[in-house]
Design a protein around this motif. Structure first.
Motif, PDB file in Angstrom:
ATOM      1  N   ASP A   1       4.262 -13.618 -29.069  1.00 12.45           N
ATOM      2  CA  ASP A   1       5.009 -13.501 -30.327  1.00 12.45           C
ATOM      3  C   ASP A   1       4.254 -12.540 -31.229  1.00 12.45           C
ATOM      4  O   ASP A   1       3.371 -12.935 -31.986  1.00 12.45           O
ATOM      5  CB  ASP A   1       5.148 -14.873 -30.992  1.00 12.45           C
ATOM      6  CG  ASP A   1       6.047 -14.846 -32.215  1.00 12.45           C
ATOM      7  OD1 ASP A   1       6.671 -13.798 -32.481  1.00 12.45           O
ATOM      8  OD2 ASP A   1       6.130 -15.872 -32.913  1.00 12.45           O
ATOM      9  N   GLY A   2       4.587 -11.241 -31.119  1.00 15.83           N
ATOM     10  CA  GLY A   2       3.826 -10.233 -31.844  1.00 15.83           C
ATOM     11  C   GLY A   2       2.414 -10.167 -31.299  1.00 15.83           C
ATOM     12  O   GLY A   2       2.187 -10.015 -30.101  1.00 15.83           O
TER      13      GLY A   2
ATOM     14  N   PHE B   1      13.419 -13.962 -22.964  1.00 11.63           N
ATOM     15  CA  PHE B   1      13.258 -13.573 -24.363  1.00 11.63           C
ATOM     16  C   PHE B   1      14.036 -14.511 -25.277  1.00 11.63           C
ATOM     17  O   PHE B   1      15.093 -15.022 -24.918  1.00 11.63           O
ATOM     18  CB  PHE B   1      13.787 -12.147 -24.590  1.00 11.63           C
ATOM     19  CG  PHE B   1      12.923 -11.062 -24.029  1.00 11.63           C
ATOM     20  CD1 PHE B   1      11.868 -10.541 -24.775  1.00 11.63           C
ATOM     21  CD2 PHE B   1      13.171 -10.546 -22.765  1.00 11.63           C
ATOM     22  CE1 PHE B   1      11.078  -9.531 -24.261  1.00 11.63           C
ATOM     23  CE2 PHE B   1      12.393  -9.523 -22.249  1.00 11.63           C
ATOM     24  CZ  PHE B   1      11.335  -9.022 -23.000  1.00 11.63           C
TER      25      PHE B   1
ATOM     26  N   GLY C   1      14.864 -13.471 -29.070  1.00  8.34           N
ATOM     27  CA  GLY C   1      14.583 -12.475 -30.090  1.00  8.34           C
ATOM     28  C   GLY C   1      13.401 -11.628 -29.664  1.00  8.34           C
ATOM     29  O   GLY C   1      13.383 -11.066 -28.560  1.00  8.34           O
ATOM     30  N   SER C   2      12.376 -11.572 -30.509  1.00  9.33           N
ATOM     31  CA  SER C   2      11.178 -10.796 -30.177  1.00  9.33           C
ATOM     32  C   SER C   2      10.154 -11.618 -29.396  1.00  9.33           C
ATOM     33  O   SER C   2       9.138 -11.088 -28.947  1.00  9.33           O
ATOM     34  CB  SER C   2      10.527 -10.273 -31.458  1.00  9.33           C
ATOM     35  OG  SER C   2      10.124 -11.356 -32.290  1.00  9.33           O
ATOM     36  N   ARG C   3      10.408 -12.894 -29.226  1.00  3.90           N
ATOM     37  CA  ARG C   3       9.487 -13.763 -28.481  1.00  3.90           C
ATOM     38  C   ARG C   3       9.705 -13.618 -26.978  1.00  3.90           C
ATOM     39  O   ARG C   3      10.836 -13.552 -26.505  1.00  3.90           O
ATOM     40  CB  ARG C   3       9.687 -15.229 -28.866  1.00  3.90           C
ATOM     41  CG  ARG C   3       9.180 -15.573 -30.260  1.00  3.90           C
ATOM     42  CD  ARG C   3       9.424 -17.045 -30.535  1.00  3.90           C
ATOM     43  NE  ARG C   3       8.440 -17.572 -31.462  1.00  3.90           N
ATOM     44  CZ  ARG C   3       8.039 -18.843 -31.490  1.00  3.90           C
ATOM     45  NH1 ARG C   3       8.548 -19.704 -30.627  1.00  3.90           N
ATOM     46  NH2 ARG C   3       7.150 -19.237 -32.380  1.00  3.90           N
TER      47      ARG C   3
ATOM     48  N   HIS D   1      17.102  -6.406 -22.064  1.00  4.35           N
ATOM     49  CA  HIS D   1      16.894  -6.969 -23.401  1.00  4.35           C
ATOM     50  C   HIS D   1      16.693  -5.836 -24.402  1.00  4.35           C
ATOM     51  O   HIS D   1      15.855  -4.955 -24.183  1.00  4.35           O
ATOM     52  CB  HIS D   1      15.671  -7.897 -23.409  1.00  4.35           C
ATOM     53  CG  HIS D   1      15.370  -8.494 -24.750  1.00  4.35           C
ATOM     54  ND1 HIS D   1      16.192  -9.425 -25.356  1.00  4.35           N
ATOM     55  CD2 HIS D   1      14.341  -8.278 -25.617  1.00  4.35           C
ATOM     56  CE1 HIS D   1      15.686  -9.755 -26.528  1.00  4.35           C
ATOM     57  NE2 HIS D   1      14.572  -9.078 -26.715  1.00  4.35           N
ATOM     58  N   ASP D   2      17.468  -5.868 -25.473  1.00  3.37           N
ATOM     59  CA  ASP D   2      17.358  -4.847 -26.529  1.00  3.37           C
ATOM     60  C   ASP D   2      17.455  -3.430 -25.965  1.00  3.37           C
ATOM     61  O   ASP D   2      16.676  -2.540 -26.328  1.00  3.37           O
ATOM     62  CB  ASP D   2      16.045  -5.012 -27.307  1.00  3.37           C
ATOM     63  CG  ASP D   2      16.096  -6.171 -28.290  1.00  3.37           C
ATOM     64  OD1 ASP D   2      17.197  -6.710 -28.525  1.00  3.37           O
ATOM     65  OD2 ASP D   2      15.032  -6.536 -28.821  1.00  3.37           O
TER      66      ASP D   2
ATOM     67  N   ARG E   1       8.552  -1.642 -18.541  1.00  4.21           N
ATOM     68  CA  ARG E   1       9.670  -1.401 -19.449  1.00  4.21           C
ATOM     69  C   ARG E   1      10.228   0.010 -19.226  1.00  4.21           C
ATOM     70  O   ARG E   1       9.455   0.964 -19.079  1.00  4.21           O
ATOM     71  CB  ARG E   1       9.228  -1.565 -20.903  1.00  4.21           C
ATOM     72  CG  ARG E   1       8.650  -2.932 -21.218  1.00  4.21           C
ATOM     73  CD  ARG E   1       7.914  -2.977 -22.541  1.00  4.21           C
ATOM     74  NE  ARG E   1       8.817  -2.799 -23.667  1.00  4.21           N
ATOM     75  CZ  ARG E   1       8.745  -1.813 -24.557  1.00  4.21           C
ATOM     76  NH1 ARG E   1       7.815  -0.866 -24.425  1.00  4.21           N
ATOM     77  NH2 ARG E   1       9.587  -1.735 -25.549  1.00  4.21           N
TER      78      ARG E   1
END
Length: 300
Positions: A193-194, A174, A176-178, A134-135, A150
């Motif tokens: 979420d953040g 995931f 997005g960022s969630r 992811h990303d 990670r």
């Protein structure tokens, strides 16, 4: 036409409507995003990894050790150039380059880990459980250390995502960022979420629950619950409950969604139950494919 392939602890990989491909303990399967190649882990003490050409049945293409014990998950990055494996037994993960055919290229990057958790029986050391790209980062859930590890693609470790002691993160996804995490040991689903974290029970039935697979599909989060033997549907936005239905068998270890169909691998009742999704809620069709000890459903 899509094929439904089942991996598990039986005699090999079952292709529904096709042949049985004999391979030892293929407990998880993954498809290459662009090539007719399927990857299977061999969940053995000396772990194994096999690549198959799928153009005419399943023909062996390549194989190699998983560099750890009891590999339980495999994934390919969206570009189709990297493969990752999670070895549950010793917590080791690997990053493996793929060539233009989808075969293994060069030596893998071996990602070892240390640590433990408060559950003395299940968290005496690291236990890598799922690998997710992811990303441009490889994420590895570690049930033993309560972390989502990670790594950069060159193997450089990054700061992990830490979960409360005793969570036992298993599968995650995931949006997005969630980040959504199924905790095998705390029986819960956590949304990160953040700085905001929301945790809810994965099942509202009485008794012990050991969540297995978690998947996002549209506006819903689906979770398989071993113990209550159910599939839970939650709203992805805030984890509010939508439905909880019987899994069609015993010990739902994994499931896959294809359009308006949900396929559940019920490991201890030797079957893959088929559901219709009606407004996101699984409804039994009465159809069950008999498969010995299924652990993974792959649609490709």
């Amino acid at each position: 036409m899509k094929s439904l392939r089942i991996g598990g602890y039986g005699p090999g990989i079952v292709t529904i409507g096709g042949d049985l491909t004999r391979v030892a303990a293929p407990s998880f399967l993954a498809a290459h995003p662009a090539l007719p190649v399927l990857y299977a882990v061999g969940e053995l003490e000396r772990g194994w990894l096999t690549a198959f050409d799928t153009r005419d049945g399943l023909a062996p293409l390549d194989e190699r050790p998983s560099e750890g014990s009891l590999p339980c998950h495999v994934a390919v990055d969206p570009a189709g150039t990297l493969l990752a494996v999670a070895n549950y037994g010793d917590g080791t993960a690997i990053l493996q380059r793929l060539d233009a055919r989808g075969a293994f290229e060069g030596e893998p990057i071996v990602l070892r880990h240390q640590g433990s958790g408060p559950n003395r029986e299940r968290q005496e050391g690291p236990h890598a459980h799922q690998v997710v790209f992811h990303d441009d980062i490889l994420h590895v859930s570690d049930l033993g250390t309560d972390e989502i590890r990670r790594y950069r693609y060159d193997g450089t470790p990054l700061e992990p995502i830490r979960l409360p002691p005793g969570t036992g993160p298993r599968h995650f996804a995931f949006s997005g960022s969630r980040l959504y995490v199924a905790g095998e040991l705390d029986g819960a689903v956590t949304l990160i979420d953040g700085e905001r974290r929301t945790t809810v029970p994965a099942s509202r039935r009485e008794g012990l629950n050991y969540p297995s697979h978690l998947q996002l599909e549209g506006e819903f989060v689906y979770v398989a619950n071993r113990g209550p033997d159910t599939i839970t549907v939650l709203l992805a936005d805030d984890l509010s409950p939508v439905a909880e239905v019987p899994s069609g068998g015993a010990w739902p270890r994994h499931f896959a969604i294809d359009g308006d169909r949900l396929y559940v691998a019920d490991q201890e009742s030797a079957g893959v139950a088929v559901f219709a999704l009606v407004d996101g809620v699984p409804e039994p069709t009465g159809e069950v494919y008999g498969v010995e000890s299924p652990a993974c459903v792959l649609i490709m």
